[in-house]
Enzyme design. Structure first.
Site, PDB file in Angstrom:
ATOM      1  N   ASP A 184      -0.044   0.114  -5.538  1.00  0.00           N
ATOM      2  CA  ASP A 184      -1.146   0.948  -5.093  1.00  0.00           C
ATOM      3  C   ASP A 184      -2.289   0.807  -6.077  1.00  0.00           C
ATOM      4  O   ASP A 184      -2.085   0.420  -7.226  1.00  0.00           O
ATOM      5  CB  ASP A 184      -0.735   2.416  -4.972  1.00  0.00           C
ATOM      6  CG  ASP A 184      -1.604   3.151  -3.951  1.00  0.00           C
ATOM      7  OD1 ASP A 184      -1.286   3.091  -2.748  1.00  0.00           O
ATOM      8  OD2 ASP A 184      -2.612   3.755  -4.359  1.00  0.00           O
TER       9      ASP A 184
ATOM     10  N   GLY B 109       4.712   7.044  -1.101  1.00  0.00           N
ATOM     11  CA  GLY B 109       6.071   6.544  -1.279  1.00  0.00           C
ATOM     12  C   GLY B 109       7.075   6.905  -0.212  1.00  0.00           C
ATOM     13  O   GLY B 109       8.264   6.623  -0.375  1.00  0.00           O
ATOM     14  N   GLY B 110       6.637   7.500   0.877  1.00  0.00           N
ATOM     15  CA  GLY B 110       7.581   7.861   1.938  1.00  0.00           C
ATOM     16  C   GLY B 110       8.299   6.644   2.497  1.00  0.00           C
ATOM     17  O   GLY B 110       9.528   6.623   2.615  1.00  0.00           O
ATOM     18  N   LYS B 111       7.537   5.620   2.850  1.00  0.00           N
ATOM     19  CA  LYS B 111       8.158   4.418   3.403  1.00  0.00           C
ATOM     20  C   LYS B 111       8.851   3.601   2.310  1.00  0.00           C
ATOM     21  O   LYS B 111       9.885   2.977   2.556  1.00  0.00           O
ATOM     22  CB  LYS B 111       7.106   3.582   4.139  1.00  0.00           C
ATOM     23  CG  LYS B 111       6.557   4.263   5.392  1.00  0.00           C
ATOM     24  CD  LYS B 111       5.564   3.372   6.108  1.00  0.00           C
ATOM     25  CE  LYS B 111       4.983   4.071   7.349  1.00  0.00           C
ATOM     26  NZ  LYS B 111       4.097   5.194   6.990  1.00  0.00           N
TER      27      LYS B 111
ATOM     28  N   ALA C 299       1.649   4.232  -1.873  1.00  0.00           N
ATOM     29  CA  ALA C 299       1.569   5.676  -2.124  1.00  0.00           C
ATOM     30  C   ALA C 299       1.419   6.465  -0.818  1.00  0.00           C
ATOM     31  O   ALA C 299       0.789   5.975   0.121  1.00  0.00           O
ATOM     32  CB  ALA C 299       0.394   5.972  -3.052  1.00  0.00           C
TER      33      ALA C 299
ATOM     34  N   ASP D  92       1.366  -0.926   5.098  1.00  0.00           N
ATOM     35  CA  ASP D  92       1.002   0.347   5.719  1.00  0.00           C
ATOM     36  C   ASP D  92      -0.432   0.619   5.281  1.00  0.00           C
ATOM     37  O   ASP D  92      -0.682   1.343   4.331  1.00  0.00           O
ATOM     38  CB  ASP D  92       1.965   1.440   5.246  1.00  0.00           C
ATOM     39  CG  ASP D  92       1.704   2.769   5.914  1.00  0.00           C
ATOM     40  OD1 ASP D  92       1.155   2.777   7.025  1.00  0.00           O
ATOM     41  OD2 ASP D  92       2.040   3.808   5.308  1.00  0.00           O
TER      42      ASP D  92
ATOM     43  N   CYS E 131      -1.590   4.502  10.911  1.00  0.00           N
ATOM     44  CA  CYS E 131      -1.469   5.793  11.604  1.00  0.00           C
ATOM     45  C   CYS E 131      -2.775   6.046  12.359  1.00  0.00           C
ATOM     46  O   CYS E 131      -3.302   7.155  12.392  1.00  0.00           O
ATOM     47  CB  CYS E 131      -1.144   6.930  10.642  1.00  0.00           C
ATOM     48  SG  CYS E 131      -2.297   7.124   9.269  1.00  0.00           S
TER      49      CYS E 131
ATOM     50  N   ASP F 220      -4.783  -4.062  -6.922  1.00  0.00           N
ATOM     51  CA  ASP F 220      -5.283  -4.343  -5.575  1.00  0.00           C
ATOM     52  C   ASP F 220      -4.471  -5.504  -5.001  1.00  0.00           C
ATOM     53  O   ASP F 220      -4.439  -6.599  -5.573  1.00  0.00           O
ATOM     54  CB  ASP F 220      -6.763  -4.715  -5.679  1.00  0.00           C
ATOM     55  CG  ASP F 220      -7.409  -4.967  -4.331  1.00  0.00           C
ATOM     56  OD1 ASP F 220      -6.694  -5.286  -3.360  1.00  0.00           O
ATOM     57  OD2 ASP F 220      -8.647  -4.851  -4.252  1.00  0.00           O
TER      58      ASP F 220
ATOM     59  N   CYS G  40       0.884  -1.180   0.000  1.00  0.00           N
ATOM     60  CA  CYS G  40       0.000   0.000   0.000  1.00  0.00           C
ATOM     61  C   CYS G  40       0.916   1.222   0.000  1.00  0.00           C
ATOM     62  O   CYS G  40       1.009   1.943   0.991  1.00  0.00           O
ATOM     63  CB  CYS G  40      -0.916   0.003   1.210  1.00  0.00           C
ATOM     64  SG  CYS G  40      -1.833  -1.543   1.476  1.00  0.00           S
TER      65      CYS G  40
END
Length: 282
Positions: A120, A100-102, A98, A165, A218, A147, A96
Site C-alpha cells: 500500500d 487488509g480484509g482481503k 489496506a 482491489d 467496489c 506504489d 492495493c
C-alpha cells in the site's frame, strides 16, 4: 425499475457480515457463541465462513473478536478472494491491500501457508493490515510500502497470483457511506480508470506464465470495470478471462455476466456493489 430498486437499496442500511477465521474456529461454534450477544445470527448461504448478524453492540467487544476468531467483511468482498483461489506455497501479491480484509482472507484460504505480500502507498493504512494480521494470528503476510506501478518490476515473472482491489469511486458502497454520493464527479471516474489501467499493466509484469490476476472494484460504473478490462485486453494478448464459476463456493443467482465477469449489486444480492474478473496469463 432496476434503477429504482438500486436506489432504494442504497437508502437502506447494509447487513452486518462476519468472516470466521477457520484456521482457529468453525462457523457453527462462533455462531453459538454469538447467539447470546446478538439479536440474530445466521449462516451465509454462499460462504462457508460467513455469518450474517444483527446486533447493537460494538463488534470489537463481542466475544471472539479480540481473540481473532472473526472479522467484519461484506460477503461480496469475501467472494473476490475465492476468485484468487490461493494455495499453500504460492507467492501472492495483494497490490492495493489496506486495510487488509482481503489480504487476511487470502491467508486464511491458503491455510496461512502461502507467501502473501501486501502493498500500500500509505504507512498508516499499511499498519492496519499488520494489525489485522496480528489479531487474526496470521503469519504468512509481509507488508511492503510503495506504489505498485513502481514496485511491480521487483516481482517480474515471479508472482503466482496478484490481487488488484483497485482504488475506485466506491459507488457500490453508497449505503455504507451515505454522504459520499454528494461528492462524486464524472471526471474523478475517468482519472481513476487511467490509474486502474496502469495498475493492471504493472501486474502483468509481475506475474509468471500461467499466473492469475484478479481485478476487483467496489464500483458499479462500467468505466471502471468492463471498460478498463476491455482496454487492458486490447493492449496485450497475454491474458484470457477465466470462467469464475469453478472458483466460487456456491452458485450465486444472476452474478455472472456473459463475459464471465462477477457482478454483484445491493438490490439483487444484498451485498456491496462488486465487480471482479479472473485473468490468466498464457
Amino acid at each position: 425499475e432496476e434503477i429504482l430498486a438500486l436506489c432504494r437499496a442504497n437508502n437502506e442500511p447494509p447487513p452486518l457480515c462476519l468472516r470466521v477465521n477457520r484456521k482457529y474456529a468453525d462457523r457453527e461454534a462462533v455462531a453459538r457463541m454469538l447467539e447470546f450477544h446478538c439479536r440474530k445470527v445466521e449462516p451465509s448461504p454462499w460462504l462457508p465462513e460467513g455469518l450474517r448478524v444483527e446486533t447493537t453492540r460494538d463488534i470489537t467487544r463481542l466475544p471472539g473478536y479480540r481473540e481473532g476468531l472473526f472479522t467484519v467483511q461484506d460477503e461480496g468482498a469475501m467472494l473476490v478472494s475465492y476468485l484468487v483461489a490461493p494455495q499453500p506455497g504460492e507467492r501472492i501479491v495483494d497490490a492495493c491491500a489496506a486495510p487488509g480484509g482481503k489480504t487476511t482472507h487470502l491467508a486464511e484460504l491458503a491455510k496461512d501457508e502461502a507467501e502473501i505480500i501486501a502493498l500500500d502507498t500509505h504507512p498508516s493504512r499499511l499498519k492496519l493490515v499488520e494489525e489485522n494480521a496480528a489479531r487474526l494470528k496470521l503469519r504468512s503476510i509481509t507488508t511492503l510500502l510503495g506504489d505498485w506501478t513502481q514496485l511491480a518490476h521487483q516481482f517480474a515473472n515471479s508472482a503466482d497470483k496478484v490481487l488488484l482491489d483497485v482504488p475506485c469511486s466506491g459507488t457500490g458502497t453508497l449505503r455504507r457511506k451515505v454522504d459520499a454520493r454528494w461528492h462524486k464527479r464524472p471526471e474523478d471516474i475517468l482519472s481513476l480508470a487511467q490509474l486502474q489501467l496502469r495498475l493492471l499493466e504493472a501486474a502483468a509484469i509481475a506475474l509468471r506464465k500461467g499466473g492469475v490476476l484478479v481485478y476487483a472494484t467496489c464500483s458499479i460504473e462500467p468505466e471502471e470495470d468492463e471498460q478498463v478490462i476491455k482496454a487492458f485486453l486490447e493492449r496485450t494478448d497475454e491474458f484470457v478471462v477465466d470462467d469464475p464459476r469453478p472458483f466460487l463456493p456456491a452458485d450465486i443467482p444472476h452474478a455472472i455476466t456473459p463475459e464471465n465477469f462477477l457482478r454483484l449489486f445491493p438490490h439483487r444480492h444484498n451485498t456491496d456493489g462488486i465487480f471482479a474478473v479472473r485473468l490468466r496469463k498464457k
